[in-house]
Write an enzyme that holds these catalytic residues in place. Structure first.
Site, PDB file in Angstrom:
ATOM      1  N   ASN A   1       1.868  14.219  18.305  1.00 24.18           N
ATOM      2  CA  ASN A   1       0.590  13.665  17.880  1.00 24.18           C
ATOM      3  C   ASN A   1       0.202  12.629  18.922  1.00 24.18           C
ATOM      4  O   ASN A   1       0.748  11.532  18.957  1.00 24.18           O
ATOM      5  CB  ASN A   1       0.770  13.030  16.491  1.00 24.18           C
ATOM      6  CG  ASN A   1      -0.523  12.473  15.940  1.00 24.18           C
ATOM      7  OD1 ASN A   1      -1.531  12.414  16.636  1.00 24.18           O
ATOM      8  ND2 ASN A   1      -0.489  12.049  14.697  1.00 24.18           N
TER       9      ASN A   1
ATOM     10  N   ARG B   1      -1.015  18.126  17.165  1.00 15.91           N
ATOM     11  CA  ARG B   1      -2.078  17.767  16.228  1.00 15.91           C
ATOM     12  C   ARG B   1      -3.372  17.629  17.022  1.00 15.91           C
ATOM     13  O   ARG B   1      -3.421  16.884  17.998  1.00 15.91           O
ATOM     14  CB  ARG B   1      -1.745  16.440  15.544  1.00 15.91           C
ATOM     15  CG  ARG B   1      -2.860  16.022  14.645  1.00 15.91           C
ATOM     16  CD  ARG B   1      -2.685  14.625  14.168  1.00 15.91           C
ATOM     17  NE  ARG B   1      -3.762  14.313  13.232  1.00 15.91           N
ATOM     18  CZ  ARG B   1      -4.188  13.088  12.981  1.00 15.91           C
ATOM     19  NH1 ARG B   1      -3.636  12.063  13.578  1.00 15.91           N
ATOM     20  NH2 ARG B   1      -5.167  12.886  12.147  1.00 15.91           N
TER      21      ARG B   1
ATOM     22  N   HIS C   1      -7.825  15.021   7.729  1.00 15.78           N
ATOM     23  CA  HIS C   1      -6.510  14.935   7.068  1.00 15.78           C
ATOM     24  C   HIS C   1      -6.080  16.297   6.532  1.00 15.78           C
ATOM     25  O   HIS C   1      -5.365  16.385   5.523  1.00 15.78           O
ATOM     26  CB  HIS C   1      -6.532  13.936   5.883  1.00 15.78           C
ATOM     27  CG  HIS C   1      -6.768  12.511   6.274  1.00 15.78           C
ATOM     28  ND1 HIS C   1      -7.661  11.700   5.635  1.00 15.78           N
ATOM     29  CD2 HIS C   1      -6.214  11.746   7.240  1.00 15.78           C
ATOM     30  CE1 HIS C   1      -7.648  10.500   6.189  1.00 15.78           C
ATOM     31  NE2 HIS C   1      -6.787  10.506   7.182  1.00 15.78           N
TER      32      HIS C   1
ATOM     33  N   ARG D   1     -12.678   1.177   7.795  1.00 20.98           N
ATOM     34  CA  ARG D   1     -13.941   1.939   7.747  1.00 20.98           C
ATOM     35  C   ARG D   1     -14.591   1.784   6.378  1.00 20.98           C
ATOM     36  O   ARG D   1     -13.911   1.677   5.361  1.00 20.98           O
ATOM     37  CB  ARG D   1     -13.671   3.420   8.012  1.00 20.98           C
ATOM     38  CG  ARG D   1     -13.274   3.691   9.439  1.00 20.98           C
ATOM     39  CD  ARG D   1     -12.930   5.151   9.656  1.00 20.98           C
ATOM     40  NE  ARG D   1     -11.646   5.270  10.295  1.00 20.98           N
ATOM     41  CZ  ARG D   1     -10.796   6.267  10.092  1.00 20.98           C
ATOM     42  NH1 ARG D   1     -11.095   7.256   9.277  1.00 20.98           N
ATOM     43  NH2 ARG D   1      -9.636   6.301  10.715  1.00 20.98           N
TER      44      ARG D   1
ATOM     45  N   MET E   1      -3.140  -2.915   2.624  1.00 21.42           N
ATOM     46  CA  MET E   1      -3.203  -3.042   1.174  1.00 21.42           C
ATOM     47  C   MET E   1      -2.164  -4.019   0.626  1.00 21.42           C
ATOM     48  O   MET E   1      -2.400  -4.679  -0.388  1.00 21.42           O
ATOM     49  CB  MET E   1      -3.043  -1.653   0.540  1.00 21.42           C
ATOM     50  CG  MET E   1      -3.338  -1.600  -0.923  1.00 21.42           C
ATOM     51  SD  MET E   1      -4.989  -2.239  -1.330  1.00 21.42           S
ATOM     52  CE  MET E   1      -5.906  -0.730  -1.590  1.00 21.42           C
ATOM     53  N   ARG E   2      -1.022  -4.146   1.301  1.00 19.59           N
ATOM     54  CA  ARG E   2      -0.003  -5.095   0.813  1.00 19.59           C
ATOM     55  C   ARG E   2      -0.535  -6.532   0.887  1.00 19.59           C
ATOM     56  O   ARG E   2      -0.316  -7.336  -0.020  1.00 19.59           O
ATOM     57  CB  ARG E   2       1.296  -4.962   1.612  1.00 19.59           C
ATOM     58  CG  ARG E   2       2.058  -3.703   1.231  1.00 19.59           C
ATOM     59  CD  ARG E   2       3.088  -3.352   2.242  1.00 19.59           C
ATOM     60  NE  ARG E   2       2.460  -2.949   3.506  1.00 19.59           N
ATOM     61  CZ  ARG E   2       3.063  -2.217   4.441  1.00 19.59           C
ATOM     62  NH1 ARG E   2       4.292  -1.820   4.260  1.00 19.59           N
ATOM     63  NH2 ARG E   2       2.429  -1.881   5.540  1.00 19.59           N
TER      64      ARG E   2
ATOM     65  N   GLY F   1       0.521   6.283   2.446  1.00 18.30           N
ATOM     66  CA  GLY F   1       1.071   4.938   2.231  1.00 18.30           C
ATOM     67  C   GLY F   1       0.726   4.304   0.888  1.00 18.30           C
ATOM     68  O   GLY F   1       1.615   3.896   0.139  1.00 18.30           O
TER      69      GLY F   1
ATOM     70  N   GLY G   1      -1.098   5.762  -1.721  1.00 22.35           N
ATOM     71  CA  GLY G   1      -0.936   6.736  -2.812  1.00 22.35           C
ATOM     72  C   GLY G   1       0.517   6.879  -3.238  1.00 22.35           C
ATOM     73  O   GLY G   1       0.829   7.028  -4.423  1.00 22.35           O
ATOM     74  N   GLU G   2       1.435   6.798  -2.272  1.00 19.14           N
ATOM     75  CA  GLU G   2       2.859   6.988  -2.582  1.00 19.14           C
ATOM     76  C   GLU G   2       3.527   5.717  -3.066  1.00 19.14           C
ATOM     77  O   GLU G   2       4.496   5.765  -3.819  1.00 19.14           O
ATOM     78  CB  GLU G   2       3.606   7.483  -1.322  1.00 19.14           C
ATOM     79  CG  GLU G   2       3.235   8.894  -0.922  1.00 19.14           C
ATOM     80  CD  GLU G   2       3.701   9.238   0.490  1.00 19.14           C
ATOM     81  OE1 GLU G   2       4.745   8.713   0.924  1.00 19.14           O
ATOM     82  OE2 GLU G   2       3.029  10.046   1.154  1.00 19.14           O
TER      83      GLU G   2
ATOM     84  N   GLU H   1       2.817  15.335   7.389  1.00 23.66           N
ATOM     85  CA  GLU H   1       1.914  16.080   8.268  1.00 23.66           C
ATOM     86  C   GLU H   1       2.682  16.724   9.420  1.00 23.66           C
ATOM     87  O   GLU H   1       2.360  17.826   9.851  1.00 23.66           O
ATOM     88  CB  GLU H   1       0.831  15.139   8.809  1.00 23.66           C
ATOM     89  CG  GLU H   1      -0.182  14.777   7.742  1.00 23.66           C
ATOM     90  CD  GLU H   1      -0.862  13.437   7.958  1.00 23.66           C
ATOM     91  OE1 GLU H   1      -0.179  12.401   7.852  1.00 23.66           O
ATOM     92  OE2 GLU H   1      -2.071  13.429   8.233  1.00 23.66           O
TER      93      GLU H   1
HETATM   94  P1  ADP Z   1      -1.555   5.893   8.305  1.00 25.15           P
HETATM   95  O1  ADP Z   1      -2.884   6.373   7.864  1.00 25.15           O
HETATM   96  O2  ADP Z   1      -1.607   4.947   9.467  1.00 25.15           O
HETATM   97  O3  ADP Z   1      -0.486   6.964   8.432  1.00 25.15           O
HETATM   98  P2  ADP Z   1      -0.061   5.076   5.945  1.00 25.15           P
HETATM   99  O4  ADP Z   1      -0.131   6.392   5.256  1.00 25.15           O
HETATM  100  O5  ADP Z   1       1.277   4.626   6.427  1.00 25.15           O
HETATM  101  O6  ADP Z   1      -1.107   4.936   7.106  1.00 25.15           O
HETATM  102  O7  ADP Z   1      -0.628   3.967   4.921  1.00 25.15           O
HETATM  103  C1  ADP Z   1      -0.791   2.650   5.291  1.00 25.15           C
HETATM  104  C2  ADP Z   1      -1.272   1.864   4.069  1.00 25.15           C
HETATM  105  O8  ADP Z   1      -0.279   1.957   3.033  1.00 25.15           O
HETATM  106  C3  ADP Z   1      -1.448   0.380   4.364  1.00 25.15           C
HETATM  107  O9  ADP Z   1      -2.660  -0.092   3.774  1.00 25.15           O
HETATM  108  C4  ADP Z   1      -0.268  -0.242   3.639  1.00 25.15           C
HETATM  109  O10 ADP Z   1      -0.533  -1.550   3.204  1.00 25.15           O
HETATM  110  C5  ADP Z   1      -0.127   0.684   2.465  1.00 25.15           C
HETATM  111  N1  ADP Z   1       1.173   0.510   1.795  1.00 25.15           N
HETATM  112  C6  ADP Z   1       2.394   0.788   2.263  1.00 25.15           C
HETATM  113  N2  ADP Z   1       3.336   0.428   1.355  1.00 25.15           N
HETATM  114  C7  ADP Z   1       2.679  -0.124   0.297  1.00 25.15           C
HETATM  115  C8  ADP Z   1       3.061  -0.679  -0.961  1.00 25.15           C
HETATM  116  N3  ADP Z   1       4.333  -0.765  -1.315  1.00 25.15           N
HETATM  117  N4  ADP Z   1       2.082  -1.121  -1.788  1.00 25.15           N
HETATM  118  C9  ADP Z   1       0.787  -1.045  -1.441  1.00 25.15           C
HETATM  119  N5  ADP Z   1       0.357  -0.516  -0.276  1.00 25.15           N
HETATM  120  C10 ADP Z   1       1.280  -0.057   0.576  1.00 25.15           C
END
Ligand code: ADP
Length: 402
Positions: A7, A94, A183, A242, A284-285, A331, A333-334, A385
């Protein structure tokens, strides 16, 4: 068969090596800050159920040097995982924008490269480094098959009424202005798993990818029917930086009444909006930490983020005329149970409910977080991915039509 997934970004190279068909990852890594000061390579080897991680810091002037460094590591006498680089039979790249020219994964030929080049207009930030990655890989791995996996390909099954905009037709026919969707590898990967779990041929699934970039897809019978992004990756959900959906008149108000330049508006909506614009952080953290400290802007941003997702769940359920499952991935969602709970709150009209204990439990497994009585399943499915790209590359190299 060993398959390398690449990628290639403007100043980075992300990679993962898979052993196929058993799909086991051998190693992965990231070359970062290419051409800048303090370039690094982080390399992770998966061995005996554990991981060995190490980092190299040295000047890396361009992508060619970056990929050469990766290759040297792969065959290194001490730390290497291959005896010779000829073991790599194929490289899956990718590629972000395939326009409407690529509805599926394809072996890279000169013609394919020309088409990717012609699509640079539509993805000026992404397709050039993707193409550069392909050219560098061709030079360093001349015997390997090079394969392109497009982010947009999965969404090529959208019906015309979903992908066309209500602007004069020639803007579509002459300039290719339509919704493409992004995506794709993630939506395809997680929807395939949800589809198998549901075991229903015409299953109606909404996949919700919440990372730094975020999007949702309506997937019916395994095919993408709609998604929240459009011509480029700015529309739809609130993202890290964005803005997602906004009224186009905002742009003209800023240009014509407030003296902004087109470049400034682009910068504002792409890089300074979303969570960053509303809270001061795109992560988001950080937003959640600010909420805990009583920051009202952060609380509102969190609400807007969830509200926009709820709106699209409603819209996508309507266009599919039903809903069997929603899937949270990436990130946020999981890893953020509070966001999942906020999205699923007051959604019982759609048969969506969340079991609090199942939702709060920390896990990196595929899981169902709805109570057994819930009409609609709520899944958390970690996305991968790279594996999706590796799987598709393997299938196409084996001669399968995909
Ligand atoms: P990318 O699109 O760069 O691959 P990711 O899928 O890794 O990004 O997602 C990044 C986002 O996930 C960030 O906003 C991060 O703060 C959020 N994130 C990761 N772990 C947590 C968590 N435990 N609680 C809330 N948000 C989280």
């Amino acid at each position: 068969m060993k398959i390398l997934v690449l990628n290639s970004g403007s100043s980075s190279l992300k990679y993962q090596l898979f052993d196929m068909p058993n799909e086991s990852p051998i190693c992965s890594g990231l070359v970062d800050r290419i051409g800048l000061d303090q370039s690094t390579l982080k390399h992770k080897i998966f061995k005996d159920g554990g991981e060995e991680v190490f980092q190299i810091s040295q000047p890396i002037k361009d992508h060619e040097e970056g990929l050469q460094l990766i290759t040297d590591l792969l065959v290194d006498g001490e730390k290497g995982v291959l005896t010779s680089m000829e073991e790599v039979e194929a490289i899956g790249h990718r590629v972000v924008h395939g326009g409407d020219q690529f509805a599926s994964t394809t072996i890279i030929t000169d013609e394919v490269k020309q088409k990717i080049e012609s699509l640079i207009e539509l993805a000026p930030l992404h397709n050039p480094p993707n193409l550069l990655g392909i050219k560098v890989a061709e030079r360093i791995f001349p015997k390997a098959k090079q394969v392109a996996v497009f982010d947009t390909a999965f969404h090529q099954s959208m019906p015309e009424k979903a992908y066309r905009y209500a602007i004069p037709n020639e803007f579509y026919t002459e300039m290719g202005i339509r919704a493409y969707g992004f995506h794709g590898s993630s939506h395809q990967y997680v929807s395939k798993i949800a589809f198998e779990l549901l075991n229903k041929p015409d299953a109606k699934i909404i996949t919700i990818h919440l990372g730094n970039g975020s999007s949702m897809a309506a997937v019916k019978g395994g095919k993408s029917m709609d998604n929240t992004m459009g011509l480029g990756p700015m529309g739809g959900l609130v993202m890290g930086t964005r803005c997602g959906d906004i009224d186009p008149s905002i742009i003209f108000y800023l240009l014509n009444q407030k003296g902004f330049s087109p470049k400034e508006v682009n910068e504002l909506l792409n890089k300074k909006s979303g969570l960053l614009g509303m809270t001061g952080s795109s992560d988001m953290r950080d937003v959640k930490n600010a909420i805990e400290k009583g920051n009202k802007n952060a609380t509102l941003a969190y609400e807007i983020y969830a509200y926009r997702i709820q709106k699209y769940i409603g819209a996508f359920t309507a266009v599919m005329n039903g809903l069997d499952a929603i899937v949270f991935t990436a990130g946020i969602g999981e890893n953020d149970p509070d966001m999942r709970a906020a999205v699923c709150k007051n959604m019982d009209y759609f048969g969506i409910q969340v079991d609090n204990t199942a939702n709060q439990k920390h896990s990196s497994e595929i899981r169902e977080i709805n109570p057994s009585s819930s009409k609609t399943k709520v899944f958390v499915i970690p996305t991968n991915e790279e594996l999706e790209i590796g799987q598709q590359t393997y299938r196409i190299v084996k001669g399968e039509k995909i």
